[in-house]
Design a protein around this motif. Structure first.
Motif, PDB file in Angstrom:
ATOM      1  N   THR A  12       0.772  -1.248  -0.035  1.00  0.00           N
ATOM      2  CA  THR A  12      -0.038   0.054   0.034  1.00  0.00           C
ATOM      3  C   THR A  12       0.848   1.279   0.024  1.00  0.00           C
ATOM      4  O   THR A  12       0.497   2.387  -0.348  1.00  0.00           O
ATOM      5  CB  THR A  12      -1.048   0.097   1.143  1.00  0.00           C
ATOM      6  N   THR A  13       2.042   1.187   0.446  1.00  0.00           N
ATOM      7  CA  THR A  13       2.895   2.289   0.578  1.00  0.00           C
ATOM      8  C   THR A  13       4.050   2.227  -0.506  1.00  0.00           C
ATOM      9  O   THR A  13       4.902   3.234  -0.187  1.00  0.00           O
ATOM     10  CB  THR A  13       3.531   2.535   1.869  1.00  0.00           C
ATOM     11  N   ASN A  14       3.700   1.502  -1.406  1.00  0.00           N
ATOM     12  CA  ASN A  14       5.110   1.356  -2.350  1.00  0.00           C
ATOM     13  C   ASN A  14       4.937   2.414  -3.565  1.00  0.00           C
ATOM     14  O   ASN A  14       4.529   2.121  -4.443  1.00  0.00           O
ATOM     15  CB  ASN A  14       5.017  -0.111  -3.200  1.00  0.00           C
ATOM     16  N   ALA A  33      19.098   5.662   8.002  1.00  0.00           N
ATOM     17  CA  ALA A  33      18.254   5.686   6.924  1.00  0.00           C
ATOM     18  C   ALA A  33      16.768   6.158   7.286  1.00  0.00           C
ATOM     19  O   ALA A  33      16.179   7.087   6.879  1.00  0.00           O
ATOM     20  CB  ALA A  33      18.396   4.621   6.149  1.00  0.00           C
ATOM     21  N   ILE A  34      16.350   5.188   8.073  1.00  0.00           N
ATOM     22  CA  ILE A  34      14.698   5.509   8.470  1.00  0.00           C
ATOM     23  C   ILE A  34      14.553   6.631   9.446  1.00  0.00           C
ATOM     24  O   ILE A  34      13.555   7.217   9.032  1.00  0.00           O
ATOM     25  CB  ILE A  34      14.244   4.100   9.146  1.00  0.00           C
ATOM     26  N   ALA A  63      21.094   7.379   0.603  1.00  0.00           N
ATOM     27  CA  ALA A  63      20.903   6.195   1.711  1.00  0.00           C
ATOM     28  C   ALA A  63      19.609   5.379   1.457  1.00  0.00           C
ATOM     29  O   ALA A  63      19.469   4.191   1.435  1.00  0.00           O
ATOM     30  CB  ALA A  63      20.868   6.576   2.893  1.00  0.00           C
ATOM     31  N   LEU A  64      18.473   6.139   1.097  1.00  0.00           N
ATOM     32  CA  LEU A  64      17.269   5.361   0.782  1.00  0.00           C
ATOM     33  C   LEU A  64      17.215   4.646  -0.361  1.00  0.00           C
ATOM     34  O   LEU A  64      16.298   3.802  -0.242  1.00  0.00           O
ATOM     35  CB  LEU A  64      16.119   6.628   0.853  1.00  0.00           C
ATOM     36  N   SER A  88       9.594   2.490   3.964  1.00  0.00           N
ATOM     37  CA  SER A  88      10.916   1.852   4.357  1.00  0.00           C
ATOM     38  C   SER A  88      11.067   0.808   5.363  1.00  0.00           C
ATOM     39  O   SER A  88      11.698  -0.354   5.006  1.00  0.00           O
ATOM     40  CB  SER A  88      11.741   3.058   4.807  1.00  0.00           C
ATOM     41  N   LEU A  89      10.109   0.721   6.214  1.00  0.00           N
ATOM     42  CA  LEU A  89      10.053  -0.228   7.094  1.00  0.00           C
ATOM     43  C   LEU A  89       9.530  -1.517   6.474  1.00  0.00           C
ATOM     44  O   LEU A  89       9.814  -2.496   6.706  1.00  0.00           O
ATOM     45  CB  LEU A  89       9.063   0.337   8.124  1.00  0.00           C
TER      46      LEU A  89
END
Length: 583
Positions: free
Chosen positions: A7-9, A141-142, A331-332, A118-119
Motif C-alpha cells: 500500500t505504501t510502495n 536511513a529510516i 541512503a534510501l 521503508s519499514l
C-alpha cells in the motif's frame, strides 16, 4: 509481517549501483524528482494561502502608497486607505499561519508515507538484510535521512512553486501601474537563480559528505556502546573516547562547511534586492518635484521590492532543504525492493496447524554468488511430528535451512514445501503462526519478564503467561527474583544469565504453541550443566511438534530424532561423501 502489503510502495524499487558515484547521484536526483511530484498536490493548499497573502500584500502596498502620496501632496489621506492596510495585515497574518500549518501537515504526511514504505521494505527483507551491513546504517536511513526530507515537502515544494507564482503576481500588478519599475524588478530577479545555482553546486557536495560523516559517527558510536564492556576490560576507553571526539569534530567541520556554502545564495539575493532598491530610489529622487499623480505609482513600486523578493528569499532559505534531500536520498536508494505481490489465487491463506510436514527438494541458495553456495542441491523430507537434528561444522549451511523455513530468504533453486504447499505461496502472517524459533541469543527487550514472554502472543492472559513460564522451568528462576514475572530486565536481557535468557525464549515458544519448532544452536555459549537443563526443557517443548534442531554440540545429538549431516552446503549420507539429497 506481511511482505506483500504494497500500500505504501510509491517510491522507486531500484537501488543505485554502489560502485558508480555518478550513477548514484543521478538516481538520487531522479528519486527526489519523483518524490517532489508526489508531494506537489499536498503543497497546493499552502501555495494557495501564500498567493492569497501576496495579493493582500499588494493591496496593502497600494493603500500605503496612497497614504504617503497624500501626505507628500499636503492633503489628508482617505480613511478607507488606512482601514485597508489594517484589514490586509490581519488577513495576511491569518493566511501565513494557515500556510505554515498546511505545510507542516504535508511534511508529516510525506515522512509517514516514506517511513511506512521503508519499514515495509526492511521487514520484507527480514534479518537476512543485516548480513554484511550495519543496523546503525538502516536506523540512520529510516530516522535521520527521512527526517531530513521534511524540508523538501514542508518548505522546498511550497517555496519553489511560490518563487515563480508570487513574483509573477507582483509584476502583473506593477506593470499596470509602473512598467519601468516592473522591468527593474524583473532584471534583478533573474540574477538570483544564477547565483543560487553556482552556490548550490558546492553545497550539494558538502551536504552529501556531511550525511556520510554523520552515518559513520552513528555506526561507530553504536559499535562502541555495544562493546563497552570489552573496551573497558581492554583498557581502551580513553583511546575510543578520543576517536569518537575526532569523528564528532569531523562532523562539526562538515556541517559548518555546508552552512558556509549555503549562505552564499542569500548573499546573491541580498545584493540583487539592494540593487533594485537603489535603482528605484534614484529614479524616484525627483518625486517631490514631479507631478503629484506620480507620487503613488513610484511609491507603490518602491514598496513592492520587499514583496517581490520575499518568495525568492524563502526559496533561497529552502534551497538547502532540497540539497539535503538529495544527500538523504542516496541512503534510501539502498533499501531493498518490496517483493512483487503474488497472484491472489496462488496464495495459501491457511495451512493446517494440526501437524506440519517439511520437504526440501533440490534446494540451492547463495548469500553471495562470489563466495559460492551456502546450500547446494539439499533435499530431505520430514513428516509431521518428526524430529530432525542438522549437524555439521559452523558455516555448513544449517542456519540457512532455518532462515529459509522462517521465510527470511527464498531458495535460488528448488522448492520448499510446508504441508505440501510451496513456502512462497504461504502469506508471511500464516507462516509466522506456524513456526516458533529459538536461536543462540534470544532477543529480549527492556521491560518485565511477563512482557518479554507475552511478545510471542500479545493477546495471552496472565494465567497463560504464568503457565508457559512453568512449562519452561522459568519458575525456578522467578522464585529468586524480587517481583517474579513483574521483574524488570534491561535491554538485551541485561540482568539475566545466558541460561535464564534461553528459558525466556523457551517460555515464549510454549506460549506460542506453534506446530513447527526451529532451534538454531539453542545451547551455544552455555556451560554443560545449563546446557543439559535447557535441552531437557526443549525435549518437553518438542513433544507433539515437528522439530528441526541445528547444532554441532555433542549433547544435542542425544536430543533424539533423525540426523542429517551437512558439509559445505551439501547433505552427507551416513558414512559417505556429500550427496545431493537425502530422503
Amino acid at each position: 509481517m506481511d511482505a506483500n502489503d504494497n500500500t505504501t510502495n510509491d517510491s522507486t524499487n531500484t537501488a543505485a549501483p554502489a560502485a558508480d558515484p555518478m550513477a548514484r547521484r543521478r538516481a538520487a536526483r531522479a528519486w527526489t524528482r519523483a518524490q517532489s511530484r508526489l508531494g506537489r498536490r499536498a503543497a497546493i493548499p499552502s501555495v494557495a494561502s501564500g498567493l492569497a497573502g501576496t495579493a493582500l500584500a499588494i493591496f496593502a502596498a497600494w493603500c500605503i502608497a496612497q497614504v504617503l502620496a497624500a501626505a507628500l501632496a499636503g492633503r489628508a489621506p482617505e480613511p478607507w486607505w488606512l482601514a485597508g492596510v489594517a484589514v490586509a495585515a490581519l488577513l495576511r497574518a491569518w493566511l501565513m499561519l494557515m500556510a505554515d500549518r498546511q505545510a507542516t501537515r504535508a511534511g508529516a504526511a510525506a515522512r509517514q508515507r516514506l517511513r511506512a514504505d521503508s519499514l515495509a521494505r526492511l521487514l520484507a527483507a527480514g534479518p537476512a538484510l543485516l548480513r554484511g551491513t550495519h543496523s546503525g546504517d538502516w536506523a540512520s536511513a529510516i530516522v535521520d535521512r527521512i527526517e531530513a526530507l521534511d524540508g523538501l515537502f514542508a518548505r522546498w515544494l511550497p517555496a519553489s512553486m511560490l518563487a515563480l507564482a508570487a513574483p509573477g503576481l507582483v509584476l502583473l500588478a506593477l506593470v499596470a501601474v509602473d512598467p519601468t519599475a516592473a522591468g527593474v524588478l524583473l532584471a534583478a530577479g533573474l540574477v538570483v537563480p544564477f547565483g543560487m545555482a553556482l552556490a548550490g553546486i558546492g553545497a550539494a557536495g558538502a551536504s552529501r559528505r556531511q550525511f556520510q560523516a554523520m552515518a559513520r559517527l552513528q555506526a561507530r558510536f553504536l559499535d562502541r556502546v555495544r562493546g563497552i564492556a570489552t573496551i573497558v576490560l581492554a583498557g581502551a576507553a580513553e583511546a575510543e573516547a578520543v576517536t569518537l571526539g575526532q569523528a564528532a569534530d569531523e562532523l562539526r567541520a562538515r556541517t559548518m562547511r555546508v552552512l558556509r556554502v549555503a549562505f552564499l545564495s542569500s548573499v546573491v539575493l541580498d545584493l540583487a534586492a539592494a540593487a533594485a532598491v537603489v535603482v528605484l530610489a534614484l529614479r524616484g529622487g525627483d518625486m517631490l518635484t514631479a507631478a503629484p499623480r506620480l507620487f503613488g505609482p513610484r511609491l507603490f513600486g518602491l514598496l513592492l521590492v520587499a514583496e517581490f523578493f520575499a518568495p525568492l528569499r524563502a526559496y533561497a532559505a529552502a534551497y538547502q532543504d532540497q540539497l539535503q534531500a538529495a544527500g538523504a536520498a542516496e541512503a534510501l536508494l539502498d533499501l531493498p525492493p518490496l517483493p512483487e505481490p503474488a497472484a491472489a489465487e496462488a496464495k495459501v491463506r491457511t495451512v493446517s496447524a494440526a501437524g506440519v510436514s517439511v520437504a526440501f527438494e533440490h534446494v540451492s541458495f547463495a548469500w553471495d554468488k562470489a563466495r559460492g553456495k551456502a546450500l547446494d542441491d539439499v533435499g530431505f523430507r520430514l513428516a509431521a511430528g518428526e524430529t530432525m537434528v542438522l549437524v555439521g561444522p559452523s558455516g555448513a549451511g544449517k542456519s540457512t535451512v532455518i532462515e529459509i523455513l522462517l521465510g527470511f530468504v527464498r531458495p535460488d533453486e528448488g522448492r520448499v514445501l510446508i504441508n505440501g504447499a510451496p513456502i512462497e505461496s504461504i502469506v508471511p502472517a500464516a507462516l509466522s503462526r506456524l513456526a516458533a524459533w529459538i536461536g543462540q541469543r534470544p532477543v529480549l527487550f527492556a521491560g518485565s519478564m511477563a512482557e518479554n514472554i507475552r511478545f510471542a502472543r500479545p493477546d495471552a492472559t496472565d494465567a497463560q503467561v504464568a503457565e508457559a513460564a512453568r512449562a519452561a522451568r522459568l519458575d525456578v528462576v522467578l522464585a529468586d527474583l524480587p517481583d517474579g514475572l513483574a521483574t524488570v530486565i534491561g535491554e538485551g536481557g541485561f540482568g539475566l544469565s545466558g541460561g535464564q535468557a534461553q528459558r525466556v525464549a523457551i517460555a515464549r515458544a510454549f506460549l506460542k504453541d506453534a506446530p513447527l519448532l526451529l532451534l538454531d544452536e539453542p545451547t551455544a555459549h552455555l556451560d554443560p550443566v545449563t546446557e543439559a537443563e535447557v535441552l531437557q526443557s526443549l525435549r518437553r517443548l518438542a513433544v507433539g511438534r515437528t522439530v528441526i534442531l541445528a547444532s554441532h554440540a555433542a549433547a544435542a545429538h542425544e536430543f533424539g530424532g533423525r540426523r542429517l549431516d551437512i558439509r559445505d552446503g551439501r547433505v552427507v549420507p551416513a558414512g559417505g561423501r556429500s550427496a545431493g539429497s537425502a530422503a
